[in-house]
Design a protein around this motif. Sequence first.
Motif, PDB file in Angstrom:
ATOM      1  N   ALA A 147       0.796  -1.425   0.105  1.00 56.86           N
ATOM      2  CA  ALA A 147       0.017  -0.209  -0.061  1.00 56.86           C
ATOM      3  C   ALA A 147       0.771   1.300  -0.046  1.00 56.86           C
ATOM      4  O   ALA A 147       0.337   2.358  -0.321  1.00 56.86           O
ATOM      5  CB  ALA A 147      -1.008  -0.020   1.235  1.00 56.86           C
ATOM      6  N   ARG A 148       2.085   1.321   0.582  1.00 59.90           N
ATOM      7  CA  ARG A 148       3.063   2.224   0.579  1.00 59.90           C
ATOM      8  C   ARG A 148       3.418   2.481  -0.763  1.00 59.90           C
ATOM      9  O   ARG A 148       3.911   3.758  -1.050  1.00 59.90           O
ATOM     10  CB  ARG A 148       4.045   2.141   1.460  1.00 59.90           C
ATOM     11  N   LYS A 149       3.388   1.565  -1.637  1.00 60.91           N
ATOM     12  CA  LYS A 149       4.448   1.658  -3.035  1.00 60.91           C
ATOM     13  C   LYS A 149       3.422   1.896  -4.355  1.00 60.91           C
ATOM     14  O   LYS A 149       3.871   2.402  -5.299  1.00 60.91           O
ATOM     15  CB  LYS A 149       5.504   0.544  -3.300  1.00 60.91           C
ATOM     16  N   GLY A 150       2.426   1.249  -3.970  1.00 56.99           N
ATOM     17  CA  GLY A 150       1.505   1.212  -5.443  1.00 56.99           C
ATOM     18  C   GLY A 150       1.827   0.478  -6.257  1.00 56.99           C
ATOM     19  O   GLY A 150       2.469  -0.589  -5.998  1.00 56.99           O
ATOM     20  N   VAL A 151       1.427   0.279  -7.606  1.00 58.27           N
ATOM     21  CA  VAL A 151       1.795  -0.470  -8.790  1.00 58.27           C
ATOM     22  C   VAL A 151       2.916  -0.452  -9.247  1.00 58.27           C
ATOM     23  O   VAL A 151       3.414   0.817  -9.646  1.00 58.27           O
ATOM     24  CB  VAL A 151       0.697  -0.287  -9.735  1.00 58.27           C
ATOM     25  N   LEU A 152       3.954  -1.330  -9.125  1.00 56.83           N
ATOM     26  CA  LEU A 152       5.263  -1.505  -9.544  1.00 56.83           C
ATOM     27  C   LEU A 152       5.157  -2.339 -11.135  1.00 56.83           C
ATOM     28  O   LEU A 152       4.505  -2.971 -11.270  1.00 56.83           O
ATOM     29  CB  LEU A 152       5.976  -1.811  -8.697  1.00 56.83           C
ATOM     30  N   THR A 153       6.557  -2.216 -11.430  1.00 59.94           N
ATOM     31  CA  THR A 153       7.040  -2.895 -12.615  1.00 59.94           C
ATOM     32  C   THR A 153       6.750  -4.304 -12.524  1.00 59.94           C
ATOM     33  O   THR A 153       5.978  -4.887 -13.323  1.00 59.94           O
ATOM     34  CB  THR A 153       8.409  -2.599 -13.124  1.00 59.94           C
ATOM     35  N   GLN A 154       7.169  -4.853 -11.441  1.00 59.29           N
ATOM     36  CA  GLN A 154       6.767  -6.362 -11.110  1.00 59.29           C
ATOM     37  C   GLN A 154       5.656  -6.637 -10.954  1.00 59.29           C
ATOM     38  O   GLN A 154       4.985  -7.697 -11.240  1.00 59.29           O
ATOM     39  CB  GLN A 154       7.732  -6.722  -9.953  1.00 59.29           C
ATOM     40  N   THR A 155       4.789  -5.662 -10.407  1.00 61.60           N
ATOM     41  CA  THR A 155       3.215  -6.023 -10.410  1.00 61.60           C
ATOM     42  C   THR A 155       2.693  -6.202 -11.743  1.00 61.60           C
ATOM     43  O   THR A 155       1.977  -7.173 -11.853  1.00 61.60           O
ATOM     44  CB  THR A 155       2.514  -4.780  -9.520  1.00 61.60           C
ATOM     45  N   ARG A 156       3.078  -5.285 -12.759  1.00 61.32           N
ATOM     46  CA  ARG A 156       2.418  -5.451 -13.890  1.00 61.32           C
ATOM     47  C   ARG A 156       3.238  -6.684 -14.708  1.00 61.32           C
ATOM     48  O   ARG A 156       2.301  -7.401 -15.304  1.00 61.32           O
ATOM     49  CB  ARG A 156       3.011  -4.216 -14.791  1.00 61.32           C
ATOM     50  N   ARG A 157       4.293  -7.107 -14.392  1.00 63.32           N
ATOM     51  CA  ARG A 157       4.750  -8.305 -15.230  1.00 63.32           C
ATOM     52  C   ARG A 157       4.235  -9.482 -14.830  1.00 63.32           C
ATOM     53  O   ARG A 157       3.728 -10.207 -15.435  1.00 63.32           O
ATOM     54  CB  ARG A 157       6.357  -8.187 -14.871  1.00 63.32           C
ATOM     55  N   HIS A 158       3.977  -9.635 -13.456  1.00 60.51           N
ATOM     56  CA  HIS A 158       3.161 -10.895 -13.020  1.00 60.51           C
ATOM     57  C   HIS A 158       1.931 -10.881 -13.117  1.00 60.51           C
ATOM     58  O   HIS A 158       1.300 -12.005 -13.643  1.00 60.51           O
ATOM     59  CB  HIS A 158       3.264 -10.611 -11.186  1.00 60.51           C
ATOM     60  N   SER A 159       1.134  -9.606 -13.427  1.00 56.40           N
ATOM     61  CA  SER A 159      -0.310  -9.762 -13.595  1.00 56.40           C
ATOM     62  C   SER A 159      -0.277 -10.160 -15.219  1.00 56.40           C
ATOM     63  O   SER A 159      -1.216 -10.912 -15.606  1.00 56.40           O
ATOM     64  CB  SER A 159      -0.806  -8.231 -13.648  1.00 56.40           C
ATOM     65  N   TYR A 160       0.625  -9.605 -15.910  1.00 55.23           N
ATOM     66  CA  TYR A 160       0.567  -9.885 -17.707  1.00 55.23           C
ATOM     67  C   TYR A 160       0.821 -11.313 -17.706  1.00 55.23           C
ATOM     68  O   TYR A 160       0.274 -11.988 -18.485  1.00 55.23           O
ATOM     69  CB  TYR A 160       1.700  -9.186 -18.164  1.00 55.23           C
ATOM     70  N   LEU A 161       1.864 -11.885 -16.874  1.00 57.62           N
ATOM     71  CA  LEU A 161       2.212 -13.311 -16.899  1.00 57.62           C
ATOM     72  C   LEU A 161       1.053 -14.193 -16.475  1.00 57.62           C
ATOM     73  O   LEU A 161       0.710 -15.304 -16.805  1.00 57.62           O
ATOM     74  CB  LEU A 161       3.385 -13.720 -16.142  1.00 57.62           C
ATOM     75  N   ALA A 162       0.465 -14.015 -15.315  1.00 64.51           N
ATOM     76  CA  ALA A 162      -0.731 -14.585 -15.060  1.00 64.51           C
ATOM     77  C   ALA A 162      -1.815 -14.708 -15.893  1.00 64.51           C
ATOM     78  O   ALA A 162      -2.599 -15.798 -16.106  1.00 64.51           O
ATOM     79  CB  ALA A 162      -1.345 -14.010 -13.689  1.00 64.51           C
ATOM     80  N   HIS A 163      -2.097 -13.458 -16.657  1.00 62.34           N
ATOM     81  CA  HIS A 163      -3.165 -13.772 -17.528  1.00 62.34           C
ATOM     82  C   HIS A 163      -2.588 -14.208 -18.951  1.00 62.34           C
ATOM     83  O   HIS A 163      -3.594 -15.319 -19.432  1.00 62.34           O
ATOM     84  CB  HIS A 163      -3.630 -12.018 -17.917  1.00 62.34           C
ATOM     85  N   LEU A 164      -1.691 -14.233 -19.284  1.00 62.72           N
ATOM     86  CA  LEU A 164      -0.832 -14.933 -20.362  1.00 62.72           C
ATOM     87  C   LEU A 164      -1.117 -16.429 -20.420  1.00 62.72           C
ATOM     88  O   LEU A 164      -1.430 -17.320 -21.161  1.00 62.72           O
ATOM     89  CB  LEU A 164       0.406 -14.458 -20.672  1.00 62.72           C
ATOM     90  N   ILE A 165      -0.770 -16.861 -19.166  1.00 60.23           N
ATOM     91  CA  ILE A 165      -0.798 -18.177 -18.850  1.00 60.23           C
ATOM     92  C   ILE A 165      -2.280 -18.768 -18.650  1.00 60.23           C
ATOM     93  O   ILE A 165      -2.417 -20.055 -18.561  1.00 60.23           O
ATOM     94  CB  ILE A 165       0.162 -18.593 -17.409  1.00 60.23           C
ATOM     95  N   GLY A 166      -3.096 -18.000 -18.586  1.00 60.00           N
ATOM     96  CA  GLY A 166      -4.531 -18.556 -18.537  1.00 60.00           C
ATOM     97  C   GLY A 166      -5.315 -18.292 -17.249  1.00 60.00           C
ATOM     98  O   GLY A 166      -6.177 -18.955 -17.125  1.00 60.00           O
ATOM     99  N   ILE A 167      -4.735 -17.694 -16.214  1.00 61.75           N
ATOM    100  CA  ILE A 167      -5.315 -17.536 -15.047  1.00 61.75           C
ATOM    101  C   ILE A 167      -6.604 -16.498 -15.160  1.00 61.75           C
ATOM    102  O   ILE A 167      -6.201 -15.287 -15.456  1.00 61.75           O
ATOM    103  CB  ILE A 167      -4.656 -17.197 -13.938  1.00 61.75           C
ATOM    104  N   ARG A 168      -7.778 -16.944 -14.910  1.00 57.48           N
ATOM    105  CA  ARG A 168      -8.897 -15.970 -15.066  1.00 57.48           C
ATOM    106  C   ARG A 168      -9.482 -15.272 -13.807  1.00 57.48           C
ATOM    107  O   ARG A 168     -10.279 -14.566 -13.809  1.00 57.48           O
ATOM    108  CB  ARG A 168      -9.921 -16.590 -15.913  1.00 57.48           C
ATOM    109  N   HIS A 169      -8.976 -15.858 -12.706  1.00 61.36           N
ATOM    110  CA  HIS A 169      -9.602 -15.260 -11.249  1.00 61.36           C
ATOM    111  C   HIS A 169      -8.428 -14.485 -10.598  1.00 61.36           C
ATOM    112  O   HIS A 169      -7.345 -15.029 -10.154  1.00 61.36           O
ATOM    113  CB  HIS A 169     -10.079 -16.526 -10.671  1.00 61.36           C
ATOM    114  N   ILE A 170      -8.572 -13.420 -10.708  1.00 64.54           N
ATOM    115  CA  ILE A 170      -7.646 -12.384 -10.105  1.00 64.54           C
ATOM    116  C   ILE A 170      -8.012 -11.955  -8.862  1.00 64.54           C
ATOM    117  O   ILE A 170      -9.412 -11.114  -9.075  1.00 64.54           O
ATOM    118  CB  ILE A 170      -7.172 -11.535 -11.193  1.00 64.54           C
TER     119      ILE A 170
END
Length: 639
Positions: A147-170
């Motif tokens: 909560a102190r840092k907000g959305v970071l590069t690795q947050t975006r990377r992991h979200s993209y990978l999770a969606h790419l790999i087919g995870i639909r529940h976030i």
Amino acid sequence: MADDLRAPDPTYRTDALIAEDIDAYLDLHQRKSLLRFITCGSVDDGKSTLIGRLLYDSKMIFEDQLAALEADSKRVGTQGQEIDFALLVDGLAAEREQGITIDVAYRFFATEKRKFIVADTPGHEQYTRNMVTGASTADLAVILIDARKGVLTQTRRHSYLAHLIGIRHIVLAVNKMDLIGYDRAAYDAIVADYAAFARTIGIERFVAMPISGFRGDNIATRSAHTPWYDGPTLIEHLERVEVDSDAAQAAPFRMAVQWVNRPDLDFRGFAGQIASGVIAPGDTVRVLPSGRTTSVARIVTLDGDLDRAVAGQSVTITLADEVDCSRGDVIAAADTPPQLSDQFEATIVWMGEEALLPGRGYWLKLGTQTVTATVQEPKYQVNVNTMEQLAAKTLDLNAIGVATLATDRALVFEPYADSRQLGGFILIDKLTNATVACGMLHFALRRAQNVHWQPVEVSREARAALKNQKPAVLWLTGLSGAGKSTIANLVEKKLARMNRHSFLLDGDNVRHGLNRDLGFTDADRVENIRRVGEVARLMTDAGLIVITAFISPFRAEREMVRRMMEPGEFIEIHIDTPLAEAEARDVKGLYAKARSGKLANFTGIDSPYEPPEDPEIRIDTTAMSVEEAAEAIVRRLIP
């Protein structure tokens, strides 16, 4: 005697009653649904602490573990004397020392309503490849944000990978709310920021919640510190989310054969896990890649035959007819079979320390299938921050790109969007056996469907018989200046005097025509040898003895050419000349240019040479003359 007549203790329970309770508990536990999920995000977002809290709140910690945890917490020096839940998960000494997660840690826990397997994945960019491993089998991803840092590069990377790999529940878990005083405005800003990014990568829905893994806010019980939040706790959501197992059963039947079960001459079954669909005895199936159709005779398990089997079950299937079927084949519904192709477009997540070498052959494993695959220069690389498509000639560690790949034989596949099992693959380095990439197949290239092998009437054996010789490839490899071309020329002259039909492919000569578009980078060297190998294969089909003189610095490419040929036709000849001796000869002045920096990527100076480990012939040019070397090679070919 009086002791024998006293009334039975109502709390006393026999071993039989205890066993009944255990059986009942295990039966109830077995019937609970299972949810696999991962925690991911940036470094120090609190993933390990959150999992430790889940284990603690679900009463999955034994008393001795709790005592050890309390002692470790005091020793490591966490806040006050409170429990550091991350220590439950960070098992490696290196993780505890650095305060980060390195490896993927899997933990099991259960509540009254469901069983869970959670993977704690690394947050550091260096270990993104480990995160992909954990995500590959997950149904849900908990994306943590400090909560102190907000959305970071690795947050975006992991979200993209999770969606790419087919995870639909976030689940977007804004963690460490206690450290910002449970500020609702800060929380809302983070959720809005993430929502804007999520839409750009195709994530349409996610569940956001304010939590504190350390304090337990909104983990198992609703927190009094966030009266403005009216959503579920994390455990409530994990218990309620619907895992789409019904969709797998509704899809057409597919089962990759893992093992041919042949305990005796009377039984032949094909074992594997059903990837999708439903199967029953009597159903018509198609075996791929052969395309043969038959029907299911029996569905065999250790507990007896089944009248019906569904996706997720591991079974042995027997077929009504004797058809050719082995490990790597796929048994599928006859009327809706998967596709076959040897050329694809795919998304690739590169995990290797060494960059992708376009044109190099890698092992590709898809389900139970293993083939050789080559990856072309990427079409583009994805910038995970902006989703921009960037030009790229290769892929480095943790890079994500889209490329075309070709396999040495047809794969049974389905697009990854339709099937993880038949659409997801890994690439393995042939020399080190290290997994260097994972990928998702998009579709087969149209040209793969339109180009077919044209049968010819005259066989390679007939062509060789006309020449009264056995085809072969004499592959001379060594440093520049080793004497490859000189020895190769002399070998061809000797063969000509023996009325043998040969052709010499020299490294310099082919770069004037066939390979004039190639430079001397590692990728260009790989493509240079691939093309020469294909030409040599065609010449052996014509019945010729092919002599090649190439530095061919990489073992992987020399091995690739060997596999193109028939067994025994490829003869690797190491023209073994020490670097100092080769440099002393330097008739072309190339070493001098390389030493002065005027010639880049020169083998032996600033580009590596990998000498053969077990060549058929080794020629030591410091111990024998050119004449003796050529004679030794000819004697090996024609005793």
